[in-house]
Design a protein around this motif. Structure first.
Motif, PDB file in Angstrom:
ATOM      1  N   ARG A 130       0.851  -1.199   0.000  1.00 18.25           N
ATOM      2  CA  ARG A 130       0.000   0.000   0.000  1.00 18.25           C
ATOM      3  C   ARG A 130       0.881   1.242   0.000  1.00 18.25           C
ATOM      4  NH1 ARG A 130      -5.564  -1.408   1.056  1.00 18.25           N
ATOM      5  NH2 ARG A 130      -5.867   0.745   0.375  1.00 18.25           N
ATOM      6  N   LEU A 160      -2.302   1.476  -9.982  1.00 16.31           N
ATOM      7  CA  LEU A 160      -1.977   0.767  -8.738  1.00 16.31           C
ATOM      8  C   LEU A 160      -1.887  -0.730  -9.026  1.00 16.31           C
ATOM      9  CD1 LEU A 160      -4.622   2.663  -6.562  1.00 16.31           C
ATOM     10  CD2 LEU A 160      -2.116   2.956  -6.457  1.00 16.31           C
ATOM     11  N   GLU A 186      -2.007   6.124  -4.082  1.00 14.71           N
ATOM     12  CA  GLU A 186      -3.463   5.869  -4.127  1.00 14.71           C
ATOM     13  C   GLU A 186      -4.233   7.187  -4.256  1.00 14.71           C
ATOM     14  OE1 GLU A 186      -4.625   3.247  -0.921  1.00 14.71           O
ATOM     15  OE2 GLU A 186      -3.030   1.826  -1.432  1.00 14.71           O
TER      16      GLU A 186
END
Ligand SMILES: Cc1cc2nc3c(=O)[nH]c(=O)nc-3n(C[C@H](O)[C@H](O)[C@H](O)COP(=O)(O)O)c2cc1C
Length: 405
Positions: A134, A347, A139
Motif C-alpha cells: 500500500r 496501482l 493511491e
C-alpha cells in the motif's frame, strides 16, 4: 531428394529448373510429370500434418463429450449461461468466468446452464496474487486522476471479491466437466478434490515454463494464451506479464512440443482460418472469447459490441489501467488519458480494480465506451453479430472442410 529445395514456392530452385526445361517442347511431358510429382509430395506432407491435427481433435472431443473443438472462453462479467449453453448446444464447450461470483451465484449459473443444455461447460477462477503493497500518496494520485472519469470510490480495497477457497468449493460442488485456472495454479488439495469428483483441470499458461509447471502439478490440458487474446494476461507473476507477450503463432507449437497433455490455443482465433492455423500448430482445440462478444446472447453494452466489430488489431492495446493486472482492451479515451505524460501509473491489482469500479460501472450503465472496461482481442473485427451457435457451426464447418481436403 531435398524436399525443401523441391517445395513448390515461386523462388524454389526446383521450379526454376522446371521453368527453364519447359522452354524445350520435347521435355514438356517430363516437366509436367515432375511438377505433378512435387505437388503430390507436398500434398502428402500436408496431409500427414493435418491428419495429425484431426486425430488430436477427435481424441480431445471424445474425451470431453464435444462434437466441435471450440471452447467458449470463460469471460468474467461477459459469460451469461445463455451464451455458454448456445456454444455447448452447437457441439462446443460453454464457459463461466467465476472471478466475481459468490458460491450462490456459481450454483445458480450452473443450474441455469443445465436447464438450457446437457452439454459440457468449464468454470474458471483466478488464482490470487500476493497482497499488494500500500502507498497512500500513490493511491491519492490515482483517485484524483479518476475523479475526471467517474464517481470516487468509497474506499480502496485490496480484498478479493469473494474468498478463493469458498469459490473453489463452490466450483467442485457445481461439478462442471472442467475447472480452469488463470494467473497461477490450483493448490494441490483443490486439484485432489476436483480429480476425485471427476472434474478435469485446464490450466492457462503464457509461457512454456508456466505450461511445464502446470503439467507437473496435474493439469489435464494447457490453455496456451497468446498475446493477441482479449482480457487479462494469465501470467503467473503479474510483474512479468509485459515481458511475456508471446503471440499464439510461436507459443502454441512451443507448448505443444514441451508438454504431453493436449494444448488448447487461445488468443486471436475468430474464424475458420485462425482455427485451422491453431490446429496445424499443435492445438487439440481452440478457446474463443472476443468472437462471441457480439452474439446477442452475450448481451454486452451496445457501444462495446459495435466498437469490437470495427476494431483493427492496432485499435486494441494492453493496459493495467482497469484492474492493475495487464489485459488487452479496445484503446478507449480513458486508456489514452492514462498514457499521457503526468498521469499516475496504475496501482497494483486489485487496488486499481477497486479504484476504477465506479467509473466502469457508470460507463456500462450509460453505454459510454470512453470509460467502459472494453476488453477485446486483436482479431476483434472478425467477431460477428450472429447467434453464438451459428458462429460455432459456421467456423467449424469451414475449418473442418479445409482440414479434410
Ligand atoms: C471480456 C473478457 C473477459 C475475460 N475474462 C477472463 C476470465 O475471467 N478468466 C480467464 O481465464 N480468461 C478471461 N479472459 C481471457 C479469455 O479466457 C481468453 O484467453 C481470450 O478471450 C482468448 O482470446 P480472444 O479474445 O482473442 O478469443 C477474458 C477475455 C475477455 C474478452
Amino acid at each position: 531428394m531435398d524436399l525443401d529445395a523441391g517445395a513448390v514456392t515461386p523462388h524454389s530452385p526446383m521450379l526454376q529448373i522446371i521453368a527453364v526445361a519447359q522452354k524445350n517442347p520435347t521435355r514438356k511431358r517430363v516437366c509436367y510429370a515432375m511438377r505433378r510429382g512435387l505437388q503430390q509430395i507436398n500434398t502428402a506432407r500436408e496431409d500427414r500434418m493435418l491428419d495429425r491435427a484431426l486425430r488430436r481433435v477427435d481424441e480431445f472431443c471424445t474425451a470431453y463429450d464435444m462434437r466441435v473443438p471450440i471452447l467458449m472462453a470463460p469471460m468474467a462479467g461477459a459469460c451469461p449461461p445463455a451464451l455458454a449453453a448456445a456454444v455447448a448446444e452447437a457441439g462446443g464447450m460453454g464457459g463461466c468466468g467465476a472471478l466475481m461470483m459468490d458460491p450462490d451465484e456459481i450454483a445458480q449459473w450452473a443450474a441455469e446452464f443445465r436447464a438450457a443444455s446437457k452439454g459440457p461447460f468449464q468454470m474458471n477462477l483466478w488464482v490470487p496474487d500476493p497482497a499488494p503493497p500500500r502507498d497512500a500518496d500513490h493511491e491519492r494520485a490515482v483517485t484524483e486522476f479518476l475523479a475526471a472519469w467517474g464517481p470516487a470510490p468509497a474506499r480502496l480495497s485490496a480484498d478479493l471479491p469473494v474468498p478463493f477457497a469458498d469459490q473453489c468449493e463452490a466450483l467442485i460442488e457445481a461439478r462442471p466437466a472442467v475447472m480452469s485456472s488463470i494467473m497461477g495454479l490450483f493448490p494441490p488439495h483443490v486439484v485432489d478434490r476436483m480429480k476425485a469428483g471427476g472434474i478435469s483441470w485446464f490450466a492457462t499458461a503464457t509461457t512454456v515454463a508456466e505450461a511445464l509447471q502446470a503439467e507437473a502439478a496435474g493439469a489435464d490440458a494447457i490453455i496456451a494464451q497468446g498475446s493477441e487474446a482479449g482480457g487479462h494476461r494469465g501470467a503467473f507473476n503479474a510483474d512479468k506479464a509485459n515481458a511475456q507477450m508471446c503471440g499464439s503463432m510461436a507459443l502454441v507449437p512451443a507448448i505443444h512440443d514441451a508438454v504431453g497433455v493436449p494444448v488448447i490455443a487461445a488468443g486471436g482465433m475468430a474464424d475458420a482460418r485462425g482455427v485451422v492455423a491453431a490446429l496445424a500448430l499443435g492445438a487439440s482445440a481452440v478457446l474463443v472469447g472476443t468472437a462471441f462478444l457480439r452474439a446477442p446472447e452475450a448481451a454486452i453494452a451496445p457501444a462495446w459490441a459495435d466498437a469490437i466489430g470495427r476494431a483493427q488489431p492496432d485499435d486494441t492495446t494492453t493496459t493495467r489501467a482497469f484492474s492493475g493486472r495487464l489485459g488487452r482492451s479496445l484503446r478507449t479515451d480513458y486508456i489514452a488519458a492514462t498514457e499521457c505524460e503526468g498521469a499516475p501509473a496504475p496501482l497494483p491489482y486489485p487496488l486499481q480494480r477497486s479504484a476504477t469500479g465506479p467509473m466502469r460501472a457508470l460507463g456500462a450503465k450509460e453505454n459510454n465506451l470512453a470509460c467502459m472496461q472494453a476488453w477485446a482481442g486483436q482479431s476483434a473485427r472478425l467477431a460477428r453479430n450472429e447467434p453464438a451457435g451459428e458462429i460455432v457451426r459456421s467456423i467449424w464447418t469451414e475449418a473442418r472442410a479445409t482440414l479434410i481436403q
